[in-house]
Design a protein around this motif. Sequence first.
Motif, PDB file in Angstrom:
ATOM      1  N   VAL A 110     164.131  -9.824   3.043  1.00  0.00           N
ATOM      2  CA  VAL A 110     163.908  -8.571   2.305  1.00  0.00           C
ATOM      3  C   VAL A 110     163.989  -7.335   3.189  1.00  0.00           C
ATOM      4  O   VAL A 110     164.621  -6.331   2.813  1.00  0.00           O
ATOM      5  CB  VAL A 110     162.556  -8.633   1.559  1.00  0.00           C
ATOM      6  CG1 VAL A 110     162.172  -7.254   1.036  1.00  0.00           C
ATOM      7  CG2 VAL A 110     162.635  -9.627   0.414  1.00  0.00           C
ATOM      8  N   PRO A 111     163.385  -7.311   4.395  1.00  0.00           N
ATOM      9  CA  PRO A 111     163.389  -6.066   5.176  1.00  0.00           C
ATOM     10  C   PRO A 111     164.754  -5.629   5.706  1.00  0.00           C
ATOM     11  O   PRO A 111     164.882  -4.473   6.129  1.00  0.00           O
ATOM     12  CB  PRO A 111     162.435  -6.380   6.348  1.00  0.00           C
ATOM     13  CG  PRO A 111     161.612  -7.530   5.896  1.00  0.00           C
ATOM     14  CD  PRO A 111     162.519  -8.331   5.023  1.00  0.00           C
ATOM     15  N   VAL A 112     165.759  -6.493   5.717  1.00  0.00           N
ATOM     16  CA  VAL A 112     167.035  -6.145   6.338  1.00  0.00           C
ATOM     17  C   VAL A 112     167.600  -4.852   5.757  1.00  0.00           C
ATOM     18  O   VAL A 112     168.002  -3.940   6.488  1.00  0.00           O
ATOM     19  CB  VAL A 112     168.043  -7.303   6.190  1.00  0.00           C
ATOM     20  CG1 VAL A 112     169.439  -6.872   6.631  1.00  0.00           C
ATOM     21  CG2 VAL A 112     167.588  -8.513   7.008  1.00  0.00           C
ATOM     22  N   LEU A 113     167.634  -4.723   4.435  1.00  0.00           N
ATOM     23  CA  LEU A 113     168.143  -3.514   3.800  1.00  0.00           C
ATOM     24  C   LEU A 113     167.033  -2.655   3.199  1.00  0.00           C
ATOM     25  O   LEU A 113     167.129  -1.422   3.212  1.00  0.00           O
ATOM     26  CB  LEU A 113     169.160  -3.870   2.717  1.00  0.00           C
ATOM     27  CG  LEU A 113     170.517  -4.368   3.213  1.00  0.00           C
ATOM     28  CD1 LEU A 113     171.384  -4.807   2.045  1.00  0.00           C
ATOM     29  CD2 LEU A 113     171.230  -3.296   4.021  1.00  0.00           C
ATOM     30  N   ALA A 114     165.996  -3.310   2.648  1.00  0.00           N
ATOM     31  CA  ALA A 114     164.936  -2.531   1.992  1.00  0.00           C
ATOM     32  C   ALA A 114     164.256  -1.582   2.976  1.00  0.00           C
ATOM     33  O   ALA A 114     163.965  -0.419   2.645  1.00  0.00           O
ATOM     34  CB  ALA A 114     163.908  -3.473   1.369  1.00  0.00           C
ATOM     35  N   ARG A 115     163.988  -2.056   4.187  1.00  0.00           N
ATOM     36  CA  ARG A 115     163.322  -1.193   5.166  1.00  0.00           C
ATOM     37  C   ARG A 115     164.227  -0.043   5.595  1.00  0.00           C
ATOM     38  O   ARG A 115     163.750   1.081   5.822  1.00  0.00           O
ATOM     39  CB  ARG A 115     162.898  -2.012   6.389  1.00  0.00           C
ATOM     40  CG  ARG A 115     162.117  -1.210   7.405  1.00  0.00           C
ATOM     41  CD  ARG A 115     161.392  -2.110   8.383  1.00  0.00           C
ATOM     42  NE  ARG A 115     162.304  -3.029   9.048  1.00  0.00           N
ATOM     43  CZ  ARG A 115     161.887  -4.025   9.837  1.00  0.00           C
ATOM     44  NH1 ARG A 115     160.589  -4.225  10.010  1.00  0.00           N
ATOM     45  NH2 ARG A 115     162.759  -4.820  10.423  1.00  0.00           N
ATOM     46  N   GLU A 116     165.516  -0.286   5.704  1.00  0.00           N
ATOM     47  CA  GLU A 116     166.442   0.793   6.062  1.00  0.00           C
ATOM     48  C   GLU A 116     166.447   1.884   4.990  1.00  0.00           C
ATOM     49  O   GLU A 116     166.509   3.081   5.302  1.00  0.00           O
ATOM     50  CB  GLU A 116     167.853   0.231   6.249  1.00  0.00           C
ATOM     51  CG  GLU A 116     167.990  -0.796   7.357  1.00  0.00           C
ATOM     52  CD  GLU A 116     167.958  -0.184   8.743  1.00  0.00           C
ATOM     53  OE1 GLU A 116     167.944   1.052   8.845  1.00  0.00           O
ATOM     54  OE2 GLU A 116     167.932  -0.954   9.718  1.00  0.00           O
ATOM     55  N   HIS A 117     166.375   1.466   3.718  1.00  0.00           N
ATOM     56  CA  HIS A 117     166.324   2.451   2.641  1.00  0.00           C
ATOM     57  C   HIS A 117     165.004   3.226   2.672  1.00  0.00           C
ATOM     58  O   HIS A 117     164.991   4.451   2.505  1.00  0.00           O
ATOM     59  CB  HIS A 117     166.483   1.753   1.290  1.00  0.00           C
ATOM     60  CG  HIS A 117     167.904   1.419   0.951  1.00  0.00           C
ATOM     61  ND1 HIS A 117     168.841   2.382   0.637  1.00  0.00           N
ATOM     62  CD2 HIS A 117     168.552   0.229   0.871  1.00  0.00           C
ATOM     63  CE1 HIS A 117     170.004   1.801   0.370  1.00  0.00           C
ATOM     64  NE2 HIS A 117     169.858   0.491   0.505  1.00  0.00           N
ATOM     65  N   GLU A 118     163.904   2.509   2.855  1.00  0.00           N
ATOM     66  CA  GLU A 118     162.604   3.177   2.829  1.00  0.00           C
ATOM     67  C   GLU A 118     162.444   4.146   3.995  1.00  0.00           C
ATOM     68  O   GLU A 118     161.854   5.218   3.848  1.00  0.00           O
ATOM     69  CB  GLU A 118     161.478   2.136   2.842  1.00  0.00           C
ATOM     70  CG  GLU A 118     161.349   1.372   1.538  1.00  0.00           C
ATOM     71  CD  GLU A 118     160.191   0.395   1.548  1.00  0.00           C
ATOM     72  OE1 GLU A 118     159.662   0.103   0.471  1.00  0.00           O
ATOM     73  OE2 GLU A 118     159.815  -0.085   2.644  1.00  0.00           O
ATOM     74  N   GLN A 119     162.949   3.769   5.151  1.00  0.00           N
ATOM     75  CA  GLN A 119     162.851   4.640   6.321  1.00  0.00           C
ATOM     76  C   GLN A 119     164.004   5.623   6.422  1.00  0.00           C
ATOM     77  O   GLN A 119     164.033   6.449   7.346  1.00  0.00           O
ATOM     78  CB  GLN A 119     162.774   3.778   7.589  1.00  0.00           C
ATOM     79  CG  GLN A 119     161.536   2.892   7.640  1.00  0.00           C
ATOM     80  CD  GLN A 119     161.502   1.994   8.868  1.00  0.00           C
ATOM     81  OE1 GLN A 119     162.468   1.927   9.629  1.00  0.00           O
ATOM     82  NE2 GLN A 119     160.391   1.314   9.068  1.00  0.00           N
ATOM     83  N   ARG A 120     164.978   5.499   5.494  1.00  0.00           N
ATOM     84  CA  ARG A 120     166.124   6.407   5.423  1.00  0.00           C
ATOM     85  C   ARG A 120     166.871   6.461   6.753  1.00  0.00           C
ATOM     86  O   ARG A 120     167.193   7.531   7.279  1.00  0.00           O
ATOM     87  CB  ARG A 120     165.666   7.816   4.999  1.00  0.00           C
ATOM     88  CG  ARG A 120     164.909   7.818   3.686  1.00  0.00           C
ATOM     89  CD  ARG A 120     164.480   9.219   3.281  1.00  0.00           C
ATOM     90  NE  ARG A 120     165.625  10.025   2.916  1.00  0.00           N
ATOM     91  CZ  ARG A 120     166.216  10.027   1.717  1.00  0.00           C
ATOM     92  NH1 ARG A 120     165.758   9.237   0.771  1.00  0.00           N
ATOM     93  NH2 ARG A 120     167.260  10.790   1.462  1.00  0.00           N
TER      94      ARG A 120
END
Length: 353
Positions: A110-120
């Motif tokens: 989950v963090p591979v793309l979701a974290r990139e979006h959340e942290q912009r």
Amino acid sequence: MNVVVDTAPAQRREDAGSGAGLRGLLWLTWRQHRWTLVATLVLAGVLAGWMTYLSMELTDLWHQCHETFCPENSPQGRRLGGSEPLSLTLAALERLVQYMPLLVGLFIGVPVLAREHEQRTLLLAWSQDVSPTRWLWTRLGLLGLFVATVTAVVGVVSDHLQRTTALVGPVTLFDYLPFLNTGMLPVAISLAWFAVGVALGGAIRRTLPAVFAVIAGFIGLTYLVQWRYPTLMEPLSAHRPIGGPNLDVLRGNALVVDGGMVDYGIDGPSGAFTASGRELTGVELQRLCQPDNGTGETLACFARNHLEQHLLYQPGSRIPDFHLIVASGYLGLTALALLAVWWIVRRIDLSAG
């Protein structure tokens, strides 16, 4: 005037940038996931070590029982009873291995793309000398290789433990949890939920909602597989005498799909058949052979009257085929999830972060 341009330095810079980009992605992957990767290694090491120790203990019990099943009333058999510490520990480890793919999907996928979006940080990551596609496949390759390696080690140890358990107790490797935790399935299922976690993280773009989506999907698919896997191939049928010498059809890790139970005192079918093939009701069965409260007379009565059970079963020799079928399904899910990830990444609007 002719100007001669030396393209070698530019070519060298491009080559250096390519190597630097790969090294940078390797360092970035480690930097962003290091604590998760370290925790996964620690958990996998504890699981593998614990299961190896229990395999040695069960092997010792097997030798004590003269290399056969341990009778239930023996000291060794009582240790394998439902409420004994050894039995409870084995059950807990089975569950941990079963839910290992879910943990992989939640904490690595989950963090591979979701974290990139959340942290912009996607705009920053993809505005460097690495294209979005290369960024995606390099990170997925590195993390996927890690997941495959770790789960393969755990899967090999789990397979050995389940097979050792089947030597000493009334356990069949075709039962759902042993079936799920042996062979190639731990690796295939873990890779599938890693890819699904990445896809849902990229589609939802928020970690917590993606986590709940992965959990819901895992539970739903787990119950679907549990419901459907016994009939992925046409079951065989057999007639088994009740109270007499048992046939060998249920040995060798066979799985009973239907039948095998006898019901007393009910108006409906009892599951017991006469030699002519007529099924008795529960009332007729009780009238024919009275309950004996454990003295053994009821079973003797079944044998005298030549009563039988009709069974549908899967022989243990089919376990590799079933493993291949289920693993192929999970690997197909992996391919679909990776295709979805590629499509999601291609459509991301970098101007929105």
